[in-house]
Write a protein that holds these residues in place. Structure first.
Motif, PDB file in Angstrom:
ATOM      1  N   GLY A  65      61.610  52.090 119.539  1.00 27.49           N
ATOM      2  CA  GLY A  65      60.694  51.178 119.094  1.00 27.49           C
ATOM      3  C   GLY A  65      60.114  51.603 117.593  1.00 27.49           C
ATOM      4  O   GLY A  65      59.796  52.742 117.202  1.00 27.49           O
ATOM      5  N   GLN A  66      59.959  50.551 116.823  1.00 31.06           N
ATOM      6  CA  GLN A  66      59.702  50.737 115.434  1.00 31.06           C
ATOM      7  C   GLN A  66      58.289  51.239 115.136  1.00 31.06           C
ATOM      8  O   GLN A  66      58.114  51.980 114.322  1.00 31.06           O
ATOM      9  CB  GLN A  66      59.760  49.331 114.576  1.00 31.06           C
ATOM     10  CG  GLN A  66      59.578  49.247 113.081  1.00 31.06           C
ATOM     11  CD  GLN A  66      60.323  50.310 112.496  1.00 31.06           C
ATOM     12  OE1 GLN A  66      61.430  50.281 112.719  1.00 31.06           O
ATOM     13  NE2 GLN A  66      59.915  50.516 111.026  1.00 31.06           N
ATOM     14  N   GLU A  67      57.230  50.935 115.725  1.00 29.43           N
ATOM     15  CA  GLU A  67      55.925  51.045 115.843  1.00 29.43           C
ATOM     16  C   GLU A  67      55.805  52.767 116.276  1.00 29.43           C
ATOM     17  O   GLU A  67      54.985  53.329 115.733  1.00 29.43           O
ATOM     18  CB  GLU A  67      54.911  50.378 116.592  1.00 29.43           C
ATOM     19  CG  GLU A  67      55.227  50.105 117.996  1.00 29.43           C
ATOM     20  CD  GLU A  67      54.530  48.986 118.728  1.00 29.43           C
ATOM     21  OE1 GLU A  67      53.282  48.890 118.397  1.00 29.43           O
ATOM     22  OE2 GLU A  67      55.124  48.203 119.337  1.00 29.43           O
ATOM     23  N   GLN A  85      69.302  65.208 112.298  1.00 29.59           N
ATOM     24  CA  GLN A  85      69.123  65.289 110.762  1.00 29.59           C
ATOM     25  C   GLN A  85      70.078  63.950 110.280  1.00 29.59           C
ATOM     26  O   GLN A  85      70.047  63.843 109.407  1.00 29.59           O
ATOM     27  CB  GLN A  85      69.596  66.680 110.380  1.00 29.59           C
ATOM     28  CG  GLN A  85      68.627  67.835 110.321  1.00 29.59           C
ATOM     29  CD  GLN A  85      68.965  68.971 110.105  1.00 29.59           C
ATOM     30  OE1 GLN A  85      69.888  69.213 109.196  1.00 29.59           O
ATOM     31  NE2 GLN A  85      68.072  69.786 110.063  1.00 29.59           N
ATOM     32  N   GLU A  86      70.978  63.669 111.222  1.00 26.93           N
ATOM     33  CA  GLU A  86      71.848  62.495 110.641  1.00 26.93           C
ATOM     34  C   GLU A  86      71.304  61.081 111.086  1.00 26.93           C
ATOM     35  O   GLU A  86      71.451  60.259 110.417  1.00 26.93           O
ATOM     36  CB  GLU A  86      73.104  62.317 111.183  1.00 26.93           C
ATOM     37  CG  GLU A  86      74.202  63.600 110.940  1.00 26.93           C
ATOM     38  CD  GLU A  86      74.299  63.569 109.430  1.00 26.93           C
ATOM     39  OE1 GLU A  86      74.662  62.680 108.916  1.00 26.93           O
ATOM     40  OE2 GLU A  86      74.179  64.579 108.852  1.00 26.93           O
ATOM     41  N   ASN A  87      69.990  61.037 111.718  1.00 25.13           N
ATOM     42  CA  ASN A  87      69.336  59.891 111.800  1.00 25.13           C
ATOM     43  C   ASN A  87      68.657  59.237 110.549  1.00 25.13           C
ATOM     44  O   ASN A  87      68.215  60.108 109.744  1.00 25.13           O
ATOM     45  CB  ASN A  87      68.189  60.088 113.049  1.00 25.13           C
ATOM     46  CG  ASN A  87      67.284  58.899 113.380  1.00 25.13           C
ATOM     47  OD1 ASN A  87      66.486  58.622 112.251  1.00 25.13           O
ATOM     48  ND2 ASN A  87      67.374  58.366 114.526  1.00 25.13           N
ATOM     49  N   ARG A  88      68.527  58.233 110.160  1.00 23.33           N
ATOM     50  CA  ARG A  88      68.175  57.505 109.175  1.00 23.33           C
ATOM     51  C   ARG A  88      66.724  57.793 109.007  1.00 23.33           C
ATOM     52  O   ARG A  88      66.552  57.960 107.719  1.00 23.33           O
ATOM     53  CB  ARG A  88      68.386  55.913 109.089  1.00 23.33           C
ATOM     54  CG  ARG A  88      68.147  55.170 107.563  1.00 23.33           C
ATOM     55  CD  ARG A  88      68.785  53.869 107.818  1.00 23.33           C
ATOM     56  NE  ARG A  88      68.189  52.950 109.224  1.00 23.33           N
ATOM     57  CZ  ARG A  88      68.749  52.384 109.796  1.00 23.33           C
ATOM     58  NH1 ARG A  88      69.844  51.761 108.850  1.00 23.33           N
ATOM     59  NH2 ARG A  88      68.314  51.804 110.884  1.00 23.33           N
ATOM     60  N   GLY A  89      65.970  57.724 110.033  1.00 23.34           N
ATOM     61  CA  GLY A  89      64.573  57.870 109.869  1.00 23.34           C
ATOM     62  C   GLY A  89      63.987  59.366 109.228  1.00 23.34           C
ATOM     63  O   GLY A  89      63.217  59.631 108.705  1.00 23.34           O
ATOM     64  N   VAL A  90      64.951  60.148 110.040  1.00 21.42           N
ATOM     65  CA  VAL A  90      64.790  61.539 109.889  1.00 21.42           C
ATOM     66  C   VAL A  90      65.320  62.056 108.322  1.00 21.42           C
ATOM     67  O   VAL A  90      64.439  62.632 107.661  1.00 21.42           O
ATOM     68  CB  VAL A  90      65.568  62.553 110.726  1.00 21.42           C
ATOM     69  CG1 VAL A  90      65.257  64.045 110.283  1.00 21.42           C
ATOM     70  CG2 VAL A  90      64.978  62.323 112.144  1.00 21.42           C
TER      71      VAL A  90
END
Length: 170
Positions: free
Chosen positions: A116-118, A147-152
């Motif tokens: 979820g974005q929120e 660490q490969e996650n875009r948000g991270v």
């Protein structure tokens, strides 16, 4: 003894707080603004209650593992309430405490990785707050597989910017 002198037993306070909190957190996630707002106000009042603070009842409830399939609105409220709780009472120095930077960083990372974005936004805000308190502990909490996650990746760039700003201030 009068009722006032006797007080409410800690065990009863803990149990009732958990029960009431569970109901309120689900109501806070409802779409009706009046109900949601009232539930959030009541939760914040409970968090500020000295007896509840002394018993640390909500520490474990709020920082329970985040289930990736949990309702995003309720989960983001939990993350926001954790941030409210630590702003209200501070962060624990005991690394095993649910309100330590180490434990909160893991919790925040799980939020950042939520579908979820929120929830991701709330996790991002929590981790930035924690980073300003203990950068080393927060960086250690970021698992290699995350660490490969875009948000991270975005968060790590923000950490680097904070580090640069701090270095320039010195």
């Amino acid at each position: 003894l009068s009722e006032e002198e006797a007080g409410v037993p800690d065990k009863l306070t803990s149990r009732m707080t958990k029960d009431i909190f569970s109901i309120l957190i689900s109501r806070a996630g409802e779409s009706g603004n009046r109900i949601s707002d009232s539930a959030l106000d009541t939760i914040q009042t409970i968090i500020k209650c000295r007896a509840v603070e002394r018993l640390s009842v909500l520490d474990n409830l709020l920082t329970e593992n985040i289930n990736q399939k949990s309702v995003p609105q309720v989960t983001s409220i939990r993350v926001d309430l954790v941030l409210f709780l630590i702003k209200q009472y501070g962060i624990s120095d005991n690394p095993k405490d649910p309100l330590s930077v180490r434990q909160l960083s893991r919790f925040g990372l799980d939020a950042l990785l939520h579908m979820g974005q929120e929830v991701r936004e709330a996790g991002h805000e929590l981790l930035l707050f924690l980073y300003r308190k203990d950068a080393v502990a927060v960086r250690k909490a970021i698992r290699p597989d995350a660490q490969e996650n875009r948000g991270v990746k975005k968060l790590i760039k923000e950490f680097d910017q904070i580090d640069e700003e701090n270095a320039q201030e010195r």
